[in-house]
Every structure is written in C-alpha cells, then in structure tokens.
Design an enzyme around this catalytic site. Structure first.
Site, PDB file in Angstrom:
ATOM      1  N   TYR A  43      42.139  -1.816  35.020  1.00 14.84           N
ATOM      2  CA  TYR A  43      41.918  -0.634  34.203  1.00 14.84           C
ATOM      3  C   TYR A  43      41.802  -1.045  32.737  1.00 14.84           C
ATOM      4  O   TYR A  43      42.231  -2.135  32.347  1.00 14.84           O
ATOM      5  CB  TYR A  43      43.067   0.359  34.356  1.00 14.84           C
ATOM      6  CG  TYR A  43      43.193   0.976  35.725  1.00 14.84           C
ATOM      7  CD1 TYR A  43      42.115   1.050  36.597  1.00 14.84           C
ATOM      8  CD2 TYR A  43      44.414   1.508  36.148  1.00 14.84           C
ATOM      9  CE1 TYR A  43      42.241   1.634  37.855  1.00 14.84           C
ATOM     10  CE2 TYR A  43      44.549   2.102  37.397  1.00 14.84           C
ATOM     11  CZ  TYR A  43      43.460   2.152  38.245  1.00 14.84           C
ATOM     12  OH  TYR A  43      43.590   2.733  39.481  1.00 14.84           O
ATOM     13  N   SER A  44      41.265  -0.145  31.904  1.00 11.51           N
ATOM     14  CA  SER A  44      41.092  -0.517  30.502  1.00 11.51           C
ATOM     15  C   SER A  44      42.431  -0.815  29.840  1.00 11.51           C
ATOM     16  O   SER A  44      42.502  -1.660  28.944  1.00 11.51           O
ATOM     17  CB  SER A  44      40.337   0.564  29.734  1.00 11.51           C
ATOM     18  OG  SER A  44      40.974   1.815  29.843  1.00 11.51           O
ATOM     19  N   GLU A  45      43.501  -0.121  30.250  1.00  7.82           N
ATOM     20  CA  GLU A  45      44.840  -0.469  29.783  1.00  7.82           C
ATOM     21  C   GLU A  45      45.899  -0.176  30.839  1.00  7.82           C
ATOM     22  O   GLU A  45      45.739   0.742  31.653  1.00  7.82           O
ATOM     23  CB  GLU A  45      45.230   0.287  28.503  1.00  7.82           C
ATOM     24  CG  GLU A  45      44.890  -0.424  27.216  1.00  7.82           C
ATOM     25  CD  GLU A  45      43.587   0.074  26.634  1.00  7.82           C
ATOM     26  OE1 GLU A  45      43.105  -0.559  25.688  1.00  7.82           O
ATOM     27  OE2 GLU A  45      43.065   1.076  27.129  1.00  7.82           O
ATOM     28  N   THR A  46      46.953  -0.963  30.764  1.00  5.74           N
ATOM     29  CA  THR A  46      48.171  -0.717  31.522  1.00  5.74           C
ATOM     30  C   THR A  46      49.322  -0.686  30.527  1.00  5.74           C
ATOM     31  O   THR A  46      49.399  -1.526  29.624  1.00  5.74           O
ATOM     32  CB  THR A  46      48.404  -1.798  32.581  1.00  5.74           C
ATOM     33  OG1 THR A  46      47.320  -1.772  33.525  1.00  5.74           O
ATOM     34  CG2 THR A  46      49.705  -1.584  33.326  1.00  5.74           C
TER      35      THR A  46
END
Length: 279
Positions: A43-46
């Site tokens: 994902y783009s961020e975690t």
C-alpha cells in the site's frame, strides 16, 4: 506475530478510498521490520503506532520504499481503527512532522469519522524551472494549466507541488513518465504532485502521483489535501471555517471523499474522512 490491519480511508466501502496498513502495537519493532511489512503489503503507506499514554500514540508511516514524515489517509485509517477499539474522543498522535490530534466521532450511518488537525501549513510559488520540469514529465503544456491558480509548492508536513488543470478532461488524462518524475521529485523533495481541477470555489477533483513511495498514484492523499487547503487560504481563496470537498481516486476506480477546513488564527487545517476495514 505482528497483526497488520487493513483499512480503506476516505470511503465507506472497501472498494473505494486509499488502502492503508495499520499496526496498532509496534513495540520493539525496528525500522527495517516496519519497512519490510510496508513493502510486502504494497500500500502507499502503512502506519505503526506505539502507545505513550492514555489515548496518546507515537505514529510512524512507511511507504513500500521509505519512511514518510506525515500521511493523512493512514492517520484517518489508524484513528478509525482506534475508535472501533477505544471509543469516540480525541487521540493525540505524535508524528515526525509534529503533533496531530484527531477527533474520533460516531456518525449517523453507524460508522466512524476521524478529523485530524494537520501540522502547520505553508506555501511558496513554484519556480519557472520547477514547473517546466514537472510539465515535461507529465506530458502537459503550459496551456493545460489554469492561470487562476498559480503553481506552488505547499507543505503540511511534506512538500507537494500543486498544479491546477484547466479542464476536467486534462486531469482525467494522466499518463506520465514515472521514472523521470520520480527523479525530479527526489531531487526537489516533493512527496507528491497534487494535480487538481476546480469544479467550484469549494469543490475540487484531485490526482496525486506518488513515485517517491513507489506508487503510480494515490487514491486519496490527506497530507496533500491539508497542504492544498493551506495553499488556498494563503492565496485568499478560502475563508476560515469554509469546508472544502475534494474528490480523488475517481479516475482510478477507487472514489474517495475528503473534507477540509482552515482553522481561524491557526496555520493548521482540519481534514475529515471515514474508513472501513478491508479484511
């Protein structure tokens, strides 16, 4: 074993919004372990949280490639996840970009809405060379820009190049040079390029290329929305308390809805959204 929750932020349905990973207990995790989880998830961020007191957390954000100082959609996702477990109220998050308090409230539809208060915003005009480089990698010309909204580099914890498309069709037709734009963004320190079209003075459509995170495009970008809100206020186009509506992810098939407002007498802004589990 580390539990990684998955939420879609700025949406009420799992097929919309921007997916984020959430680790609510990141005690004793190394930077390398966090980055590995973020890379595997893709994902783009975690977000990784560490409790520091009652309803207080340190929060860190990792893209698949690197740590990011502040991420809006993963903040919303994390706050909804917390709200489901500890109930409504304010949580105090500490990010690398500074404190980010979040108000968690139950909404009439039975879900949870989270409203973050961003790091302080700032903005500056983009140079002619910055604009020229960005347009070349996007495959846009100067005529594709809306002169009513000057190109800026806006910040709300991270720098974002802000460019206004002259038409909705121009915004919809996005096919850029990923490697070339990523190189420019790395050199100039931009975390996203925030492309937008103004439907009205308070309703906008946005797209955010995110090569620094190894992501072609973000379906919803809370940090960029916060920076964009500060940009509009500094240009004198937004009164304090006026709510902006930002539609993002539509052209990707993951529609997202972000609501933003400037705070009177404060350089920070509020960004609101919902999130839903996708597990």
């Amino acid at each position: 074993m580390t539990q990684v929750l998955k939420y879609a932020a700025f949406t009420t349905v799992p097929s919309g919004g921007n997916p984020a990973g959430v680790v609510l207990d990141a005690r004793d995790m190394s930077d390398a372990e966090m980055l590995a989880i973020a890379a595997e998830l893709g994902y783009s961020e975690t977000a990784f949280l560490l409790s520091t007191g009652e309803r207080k957390y340190r929060i860190r954000f990792f893209s698949p490639l690197a740590e990011v100082s502040f991420c809006g959609h993963a903040t919303i996702a994390s706050s909804v996840a917390l709200g489901e477990r500890i109930g409504p109220g304010t949580v105090e998050l500490t990010t690398q970009a500074g404190p980010v308090p979040v108000e968690i409230a139950a909404d009439p539809a039975g879900g949870i809405t989270a409203t973050l208060t961003s790091p302080p915003t700032s903005t500056r005009p983009a140079s002619e060379e910055e604009v020229r480089l960005a347009l070349a990698t996007l495959g846009w010309s100067a005529d594709d820009l809306d002169p009513a909204y000057p190109a800026h580099v806006a910040n709300a914890g991270n720098d974002h190049l802000v460019l206004a498309a002259a038409t909705r069709d121009r915004l919809a037709d996005l096919d850029y040079d990923f490697d070339a734009l990523g190189k420019i963004m790395a050199e100039l320190g931009w975390i996203t390029v925030h492309l937008f079209w103004a439907e009205s003075p308070t309703v906008f459509h946005a797209r955010d290329p995110f090569p620094p995170g190894g992501i072609i495009e973000d379906p919803a970008t809370g940090a960029a929305a916060a920076a964009f809100t500060g940009y509009l206020r500094d240009l004198g186009r937004l009164d304090d308390g006026t709510v902006l509506t930002i539609h993002q992810g539509v052209d990707m098939g993951r529609p997202s809805l972000l609501r933003c407002a400037a705070i009177s007498g404060d350089a920070r802004v509020k960004v609101s959204g919902t999130a839903v589990s996708i597990q």
